[in-house]
Design an enzyme around this catalytic site. Sequence first.
Site, short mmCIF file in Angstrom:
data_model
loop_
_atom_site.label_atom_id
_atom_site.label_comp_id
_atom_site.label_asym_id
_atom_site.label_seq_id
_atom_site.Cartn_x
_atom_site.Cartn_y
_atom_site.Cartn_z
N CYS A 114 0.96 -1.24 -0.03
CA CYS A 114 -0.05 0.05 -0.05
C CYS A 114 0.92 1.17 -0.03
CB CYS A 114 -0.81 -0.05 1.18
SG CYS A 114 -0.42 -0.57 2.69
N CYS A 116 2.71 2.44 3.19
CA CYS A 116 3.28 2.74 4.65
C CYS A 116 4.38 3.64 4.30
CB CYS A 116 3.75 1.38 4.86
SG CYS A 116 2.25 0.20 5.49
FE FE Z 1 1.61 0.07 3.08
#
Ligand code: FE
Length: 210
Positions: A114, A116
């Site tokens: 994703c 992070c």
């Molecule tokens: Fe992530």
Amino acid sequence: MSGHDHDHHHDHDHSELSETELRVRALETVLTEKGYVDPAALDLLIETYEKKVGPRNGARVVAKAWADPAYRARLLKDATPAIGELGYAGRQGEHIVALENTPARHNMVVCTLCSCYPWPVLGLPPVWYKAAPYRSRAVADPRGVLTDFGVTLPKDTEIRVWDSTAEIRYLVLPMRPAGTEGWSEKKLAELVTRDSMIGTGLAKRPEDLA
Ligand code: FE
């Protein structure tokens, strides 16, 4: 909450919003109506990360590590408390690991799942960091990605790619540029770019400062 009446109308024009924005707004509306979220607090949180917490925090960390060998050692041993010494801590930065770039090894950070990212030191991630092409190519072809970013490393420099997770966020400690001996931390920080702390860039050289 079952008896709560929700028959009032929302008449904003949603036509220009993406599906994600729609979902976020819908979620915010529901949480606000149920009393879980204060919209003013939410706005303040977003403004904080957009305007106040940004890569200048990380630049201060890097500059201090360049100037202060004891701090550098603490940062590389356990980055979270070392970063906390400068007052940077909080959400999305509960466990930060510092990665030292050397002539032998260049570190580059991605989140393949994703987006992070270490918010307390870098603020919010850039759009490309969250985009599928970077997330997939950073692993498959890191040298090609670096070329796209205008970075060419010596052939024998190993490139190591680190995949961020919800638990661990990474901060790259770029190499200190030559010709900066005796510089103050404040001046050194001007050489530290956001991308150099993700590993998609290098620190500026003294001659790059306008
Ligand atoms: Fe992530």
